[in-house]
Design a protein around this motif. Sequence first.
Motif, PDB file in Angstrom:
ATOM      1  N   ASP A 297      84.103  19.010  21.957  1.00  0.00           N
ATOM      2  CA  ASP A 297      83.442  19.627  23.114  1.00  0.00           C
ATOM      3  C   ASP A 297      84.111  20.929  23.505  1.00  0.00           C
ATOM      4  O   ASP A 297      83.463  21.921  23.837  1.00  0.00           O
ATOM      5  CB  ASP A 297      83.496  18.687  24.324  1.00  0.00           C
ATOM      6  N   GLU A 298      85.457  20.917  23.431  1.00  0.00           N
ATOM      7  CA  GLU A 298      86.247  22.059  23.873  1.00  0.00           C
ATOM      8  C   GLU A 298      85.895  23.319  23.070  1.00  0.00           C
ATOM      9  O   GLU A 298      85.661  24.388  23.630  1.00  0.00           O
ATOM     10  CB  GLU A 298      87.715  21.722  23.647  1.00  0.00           C
ATOM     11  N   ARG A 304      80.564  29.183  23.339  1.00  0.00           N
ATOM     12  CA  ARG A 304      79.492  29.599  24.253  1.00  0.00           C
ATOM     13  C   ARG A 304      80.047  30.596  25.282  1.00  0.00           C
ATOM     14  O   ARG A 304      79.392  31.591  25.604  1.00  0.00           O
ATOM     15  CB  ARG A 304      78.924  28.377  24.996  1.00  0.00           C
ATOM     16  N   ARG A 305      81.253  30.308  25.776  1.00  0.00           N
ATOM     17  CA  ARG A 305      81.834  31.169  26.815  1.00  0.00           C
ATOM     18  C   ARG A 305      82.110  32.569  26.264  1.00  0.00           C
ATOM     19  O   ARG A 305      81.739  33.580  26.867  1.00  0.00           O
ATOM     20  CB  ARG A 305      83.129  30.525  27.345  1.00  0.00           C
ATOM     21  N   ILE A 318      82.947  36.731  17.298  1.00  0.00           N
ATOM     22  CA  ILE A 318      83.408  35.473  17.908  1.00  0.00           C
ATOM     23  C   ILE A 318      84.522  34.860  17.076  1.00  0.00           C
ATOM     24  O   ILE A 318      85.529  34.377  17.605  1.00  0.00           O
ATOM     25  CB  ILE A 318      82.220  34.503  18.056  1.00  0.00           C
ATOM     26  N   LYS A 319      84.362  34.950  15.771  1.00  0.00           N
ATOM     27  CA  LYS A 319      85.361  34.398  14.851  1.00  0.00           C
ATOM     28  C   LYS A 319      86.730  35.079  15.062  1.00  0.00           C
ATOM     29  O   LYS A 319      87.774  34.424  14.960  1.00  0.00           O
ATOM     30  CB  LYS A 319      84.869  34.593  13.409  1.00  0.00           C
ATOM     31  N   GLN A 329      80.296  26.244  12.617  1.00  0.00           N
ATOM     32  CA  GLN A 329      80.450  25.743  13.984  1.00  0.00           C
ATOM     33  C   GLN A 329      79.966  26.775  15.003  1.00  0.00           C
ATOM     34  O   GLN A 329      79.315  26.436  15.993  1.00  0.00           O
ATOM     35  CB  GLN A 329      81.915  25.373  14.245  1.00  0.00           C
ATOM     36  N   ILE A 330      80.285  28.038  14.733  1.00  0.00           N
ATOM     37  CA  ILE A 330      79.853  29.079  15.670  1.00  0.00           C
ATOM     38  C   ILE A 330      78.329  29.163  15.701  1.00  0.00           C
ATOM     39  O   ILE A 330      77.709  29.180  16.763  1.00  0.00           O
ATOM     40  CB  ILE A 330      80.455  30.454  15.279  1.00  0.00           C
ATOM     41  N   ARG A 331      77.734  29.157  14.521  1.00  0.00           N
ATOM     42  CA  ARG A 331      76.276  29.247  14.464  1.00  0.00           C
ATOM     43  C   ARG A 331      75.636  28.071  15.188  1.00  0.00           C
ATOM     44  O   ARG A 331      74.671  28.231  15.928  1.00  0.00           O
ATOM     45  CB  ARG A 331      75.816  29.250  13.008  1.00  0.00           C
TER      46      ARG A 331
END
Lengths: 341, 475
Positions: A297-298, A304-305, A318-319, A329-331
């Motif tokens: 979850d973290e 998202r943040r 983001i990476k 995971q990002i996608r």
Amino acid sequence: MRFDEVVLAIMKAVDGQRTVSSPYHLIKGKKSGQTIQDIGYFGLHPYFAVLPKLDKKDYLDSIERLRAQGLLVPDDNSIQLHQSAIELQLPTTPLNGWKYRGNERRFFSRLSLIVQTMSNFMQDHKRFDPVVTDEAVQSWTKSYLHRIDFRSPEVQAVFKLQIESSLALAKTAEMHKDILMARLSGYGIGGLTWDQLAAKHQLLPIDVKIAAVEALHAWLDVLEGMEYPLLTGLLEGIIQQSALTESAKRTQNLYERGFSLSQIAELRQLKTSTIEDHFVELAMNDPAFSPASFMEDELFESIRRISKEMKTKRLRDIKERLPDASYFQIRLALAVRGEAI
Amino acid sequence: MNLEKLLYDAYGYTEFRPGQKQVIEQVLSGRDVLALLPTGMGKSLCYQLPGKVLPGAIVIVSPLLSLMQDQVAQLKKMGEKSVVAINSFMKAEDREKVWNTLSHYKFIFVAPEMLVQPFVLDKLKALGISLLVADEAHCISQWGFDFRPDYLRIAEVLPKLGNPQTLALTATATDKVTHEIKQYLKLSNPFIYAHPMDRQNISYDIRKFENDSDKLKAFLEIVAEYGGPGIIYAGTRRKSQELAEKLLALGIRAAFYHGGMEQQDRIFVQQQFANKELEWVCATNAFGMGVHIPDIRHVIHFQLPSSIEGYVQEVGRAGRDNLPSLATLLYAAGDERLVESLIMDELPERHEIELIYQRKEEAKQLVDQGMIRETAYRIISYWRERLPLEGTLNQIEQLKKEKQRQAASVRGLVHSSGCIRRYLSASFDQENPIVPPNCCSFHGIDHRLFKDRQRLSEAPSQGGWKERLEVLLPI
């Protein structure tokens, strides 16, 4: 909308974050993970697969025009719109590509063959060269025609009336409807080619193609919402029940039966990356999809943040901030529905 | 057996066209037959009617997908229901369906590349073939203008099918090609029917100009003066478009047609032409198949054709109704250069041949990458399975010579002085034809015969979609 406006509408949504060729893939309806996830990220549903046969040259010509008008700044890596393009107001469009997926063409093929058949029979011609050569469409149409007793003058009158009253309700410009109907043929009257229509309306061929798709989508929207017993019959198999691509649906079935991502790839003899694309597609379309089996979850919250803070959906950006997260995971995190990000 | 009665019962015709009866009689007597019938003379009836009598299936091998589709459509239009076409573009599930119901069909069209697959062969063998039809049989000739390597493979599968009775059909064949057809298809003591290819109702006009602009000017005058319905053949897609635009600008009802257009648009142009909504179609040689219009009055070649065979086929689309029709060939000094470069461009080049030999099966990818052209790949792959590199290079060298001969024979058409009709017949090793009135520009043509025909009425009103619906479905 003109074709250039379709391209601009997509570019405005992905400005700075995608390559110049990405609108091309979207308009053609490429079923790659990247294209499909972008639809959800950027709200590009209207434009997916609106021209499945789009020629690369037609697209590049459009890019040239946008550059010549100063709307698009030349850049090798990504789309860079000029301020004037960002401020430009584009017309609203009835396009709804994600829903119809190019199937509207099949609807129109059926309609073409029915109208041609009725037109000939009404005028006592029982032998003619079918305007649609696709055998699947031919055999579908044949059985449909027999079902509705197409030789009966009453049926013919009702069929015509339903076309007229439903198309009148379609929320699109009259010119678009003119263009669409000019693609129908009948006894002694052949459909007009795209080039002929372009000359007639003083537009580019690619613009009249978009106009016809707009008219079709607007029309299908009317047909779906109301009861036109003869015409709604033509919608059989046209409107996708599930928003997922066929292949993603199969992945979903296996996932629901408890197989893991790598097991599914093994079972289906597909690359892991393909199956990852399917999960991104699932996340986009299924509001109940949980990413929990793919990340803590973290991590999900962090992705998202950061996307929100940096106002970016570019994976690389983001990476850089979260080197431990995988691109998948990002996608996935960006694709999950929920509050807008 | 009363063939006339059979013809009437099956299709409602009261008489045969020249040649049909002789061919059908021989087919029914069990002989191999090679029939040379000009396009539009009803070649397909030569197997359709026997299909009504023979117990087994009629398998028609057709080299071109579009041709196959057209024939299937024509058969269905005549009310023939048990027709099916098998080609590699079919969806797997459709093909599966066809395999399971194959015995229900009388007429089975097969693309040559499908015919050689063992699975397909087994299916066909189990079926019992009454007659194997090799359509467009001249494609078997490697020296021909239309060579399809896959077609040569028919010869290889014939024994596996139990050497069925064979009917070879073609519209154009020289003695050399006729000989090759007999040899490759192993026709044993065949009955040969050769219809004179000369079309007496066509007048041949060749006009020569100093330069392109004179030619263009004359072209526009001719089109305005003579009227259609007519076809204008241009050498390239771009040219066909240009010419159509020029005619449209003059208010002449014309459209262009070429292989680069989407299929639906091509069908629209064919329909408009058949409906007389158009007077002229400016086209590449892609236009013709699927065009069944009896009263085409004029065929204009704006550029030189790439072979005499092609020229005869294209010109032969005029005057199927046997009424006087005109064939005009426009030539400007230097035009042969374009033709020669087009012809030679089609040939595989040495580096392509070598690449295909090096990479073998993987060479297909080079086609996708644009390193090797599709046609070159097709031809060379065929030879690679049969010959060492040197042999293939030699083959291609021969092919090049043959192409040069073709080009020379096209040059001869415009440069030799004499009767054009005679020149064309001689190119096909046929005897000197009778010189009809208005034979050709050498013998003299009375042009009043072809001018000032009734013109097309103005285009229908430019109404909106409701008006169009009214015209389409008048109640």
